[in-house]
Design a protein around this motif. Structure first.
Motif, PDB file in Angstrom:
ATOM      1  N   THR A  18       0.849  -1.192   0.000  1.00 39.08           N
ATOM      2  CA  THR A  18       0.000   0.000   0.000  1.00 39.08           C
ATOM      3  C   THR A  18       0.871   1.224   0.000  1.00 39.08           C
ATOM      4  O   THR A  18       1.740   1.372   0.861  1.00 39.08           O
ATOM      5  N   THR A  19       0.688   2.103  -0.969  1.00 40.66           N
ATOM      6  CA  THR A  19       1.481   3.317  -1.059  1.00 40.66           C
ATOM      7  C   THR A  19       0.783   4.433  -0.312  1.00 40.66           C
ATOM      8  O   THR A  19      -0.403   4.647  -0.490  1.00 40.66           O
ATOM      9  N   THR A  20       1.516   5.177   0.494  1.00 41.60           N
ATOM     10  CA  THR A  20       0.946   6.315   1.202  1.00 41.60           C
ATOM     11  C   THR A  20       1.583   7.587   0.706  1.00 41.60           C
ATOM     12  O   THR A  20       2.755   7.600   0.329  1.00 41.60           O
ATOM     13  N   ILE A  21       0.789   8.678   0.684  1.00 34.04           N
ATOM     14  CA  ILE A  21       1.286   9.971   0.219  1.00 34.04           C
ATOM     15  C   ILE A  21       1.261  10.941   1.382  1.00 34.04           C
ATOM     16  O   ILE A  21       0.237  11.133   2.016  1.00 34.04           O
ATOM     17  N   MET A  27       6.987  12.939  -1.802  1.00 32.61           N
ATOM     18  CA  MET A  27       6.212  11.828  -2.341  1.00 32.61           C
ATOM     19  C   MET A  27       6.201  10.682  -1.347  1.00 32.61           C
ATOM     20  O   MET A  27       7.139  10.518  -0.556  1.00 32.61           O
ATOM     21  N   GLY A  28       5.154   9.863  -1.371  1.00 31.25           N
ATOM     22  CA  GLY A  28       5.014   8.782  -0.413  1.00 31.25           C
ATOM     23  C   GLY A  28       5.924   7.606  -0.710  1.00 31.25           C
ATOM     24  O   GLY A  28       6.428   7.425  -1.830  1.00 31.25           O
ATOM     25  N   THR A  31       6.683   5.125  -4.170  1.00 32.24           N
ATOM     26  CA  THR A  31       6.548   5.866  -5.424  1.00 32.24           C
ATOM     27  C   THR A  31       7.631   5.420  -6.415  1.00 32.24           C
ATOM     28  O   THR A  31       8.770   5.153  -6.041  1.00 32.24           O
ATOM     29  N   ASP A  40       2.105   6.117  -8.087  1.00 29.33           N
ATOM     30  CA  ASP A  40       2.098   5.248  -6.912  1.00 29.33           C
ATOM     31  C   ASP A  40       1.992   3.811  -7.418  1.00 29.33           C
ATOM     32  O   ASP A  40       1.576   3.550  -8.553  1.00 29.33           O
ATOM     33  N   THR A  42       0.155   1.161  -6.726  1.00 32.77           N
ATOM     34  CA  THR A  42      -1.155   0.613  -7.067  1.00 32.77           C
ATOM     35  C   THR A  42      -1.556   1.033  -8.472  1.00 32.77           C
ATOM     36  O   THR A  42      -2.042   0.229  -9.272  1.00 32.77           O
ATOM     37  N   TYR A  43      -1.317   2.312  -8.803  1.00 27.00           N
ATOM     38  CA  TYR A  43      -1.640   2.831 -10.136  1.00 27.00           C
ATOM     39  C   TYR A  43      -0.739   2.174 -11.182  1.00 27.00           C
ATOM     40  O   TYR A  43      -1.195   1.756 -12.243  1.00 27.00           O
ATOM     41  N   TYR A  91       3.264  13.689 -10.339  1.00 29.88           N
ATOM     42  CA  TYR A  91       2.905  12.431  -9.685  1.00 29.88           C
ATOM     43  C   TYR A  91       1.428  12.128  -9.975  1.00 29.88           C
ATOM     44  O   TYR A  91       0.595  13.017 -10.007  1.00 29.88           O
ATOM     45  N   ASN A  93      -1.870   9.215  -9.213  1.00 33.91           N
ATOM     46  CA  ASN A  93      -2.491   8.002  -8.700  1.00 33.91           C
ATOM     47  C   ASN A  93      -3.891   7.905  -9.300  1.00 33.91           C
ATOM     48  O   ASN A  93      -4.187   8.599 -10.274  1.00 33.91           O
TER      49      ASN A  93
END
Length: 312
Positions: A18-21, A27-28, A31, A40, A42-43, A91, A93
């Motif tokens: 899970t990516t967090t920003i 950037m989270g 990335t 991110d 997931t994207y 960036y 997502n």
């Protein structure tokens, strides 16, 4: 970018996490930066975005991955990278585009992306208001359109829908003294048609009220699962497709969702049909199929329109 680098990049981004920003300033973790673009994980791992990711790779530029300790890694040699080497990027997502200055600093949200389902719902609400000219329908449509995020250039979807609403001349409704029954002599109208291919794909309506939709932008592996109709009133829809005739019930809101298997019979499974397989069938049928659709309301008023699905 050579094949070795591309292979290394793909190995890096296929991390299940899970990516967090962070709110602003960096950037989270998780990335991936490709040239002047960032995504991110997931994207980047979503098959629906594969074309965009491949395009970014082919555009060239260095590739960096921010690990889950918040450290930047050079994707080519696997070594730690100085934060000063991270360029200014855009960036992205699933819902946002964010501009980051060089060295992973100064995040600014530039726009938020409306989903296809949001746009479809708002468009259908506007169409219903245009047909009925009732204040309640206009108010409902305005709520749906105002819920859309502000247009990002070059899109003018939200502005165009608001403009259409402003042109509607609302019919003043009074309570008449009814002396004789009102006879319904108006046939149902087919307002909109959409195909569910992962997400709604809206068909184009011509001046005669017929519809056409292309599979050209869909990937071969995408699954076409159902067809959705919106009409001006409750009715039935008799659809003739590939020699099969099926009748469907449209609810009080004028909506019906039809599984592909009910339209194509043995050509499709219960879960639908892949775009690649359907295009193969269409190649044998002149690259398109036509759904002859007859809408009939409770008073027996009927109208027939065509829905053409083309391979490209």
């Amino acid at each position: 970018m050579n094949k070795k680098i591309m292979g290394s990049f793909l190995a890096s981004v296929m991390i299940a996490s899970t990516t967090t920003i962070s709110a602003f300033g960096a950037m989270g973790s998780g990335t991936v930066v490709i040239g002047t673009k960032a995504f991110d994980l997931t994207y980047a791992n979503d098959p629906a975005n594969l074309k965009e990711i491949n395009s970014a790779i082919l555009d060239g530029g260095m590739v960096y991955v921010k690990d889950f300790n918040g450290k930047w890694i050079n994707n080519i040699n696997g070594l730690a990278a100085e934060i000063s080497s991270i360029p200014a990027v855009i960036y992205k997502n699933a819902t946002q585009k964010i501009s980051f200055d060089a060295a992973d600093l100064d995040a600014k949200v530039t726009n938020t992306i409306n989903s296809a389902a949001q746009i479809l719902a708002a468009t259908q609400a506007v169409i219903k208001a245009e047909v009925s000219k009732l204040q309640t329908d206009v108010d409902t449509a305005k709520t749906a359109v105002n819920a859309l995020f502000t247009d990002a250039k070059p899109s003018n979807i939200r502005a165009d829908l608001l403009s259409r609403l402003n042109l509607i001349k609302v019919t003043n409704i009074t309570t008449p003294i009814v002396t004789t029954p009102t006879i319904d002599v108006t046939a149902p109208i087919l307002n909109s048609v959409s195909l569910t291919i992962g997400q709604p794909v809206l068909a184009t309506k011509d001046a005669s009220g017929n519809f056409k939709v292309s599979l050209g932008s869909a990937k071969a592996t995408d699954m076409f699962t159902d067809l959705k109709l919106n009409t001006s009133e409750k009715s039935t829809a008799k659809i003739i497709c590939l020699g099969r005739t099926k009748t469907f019930t449209i609810n009080d809101a004028g909506d019906v969702t039809i599984p592909v298997s009910d339209l194509l019979g043995s050509y499709a499974s219960a879960t639908g049909i892949s775009v690649g397989t359907l295009k193969g069938y269409l190649g044998l049928l002149g690259n398109s199929i036509t759904l002859n659709t007859t809408l009939t309301d409770a008073a027996g008023n009927a109208s027939t329109k065509t829905i053409v699905i083309t391979a490209n």
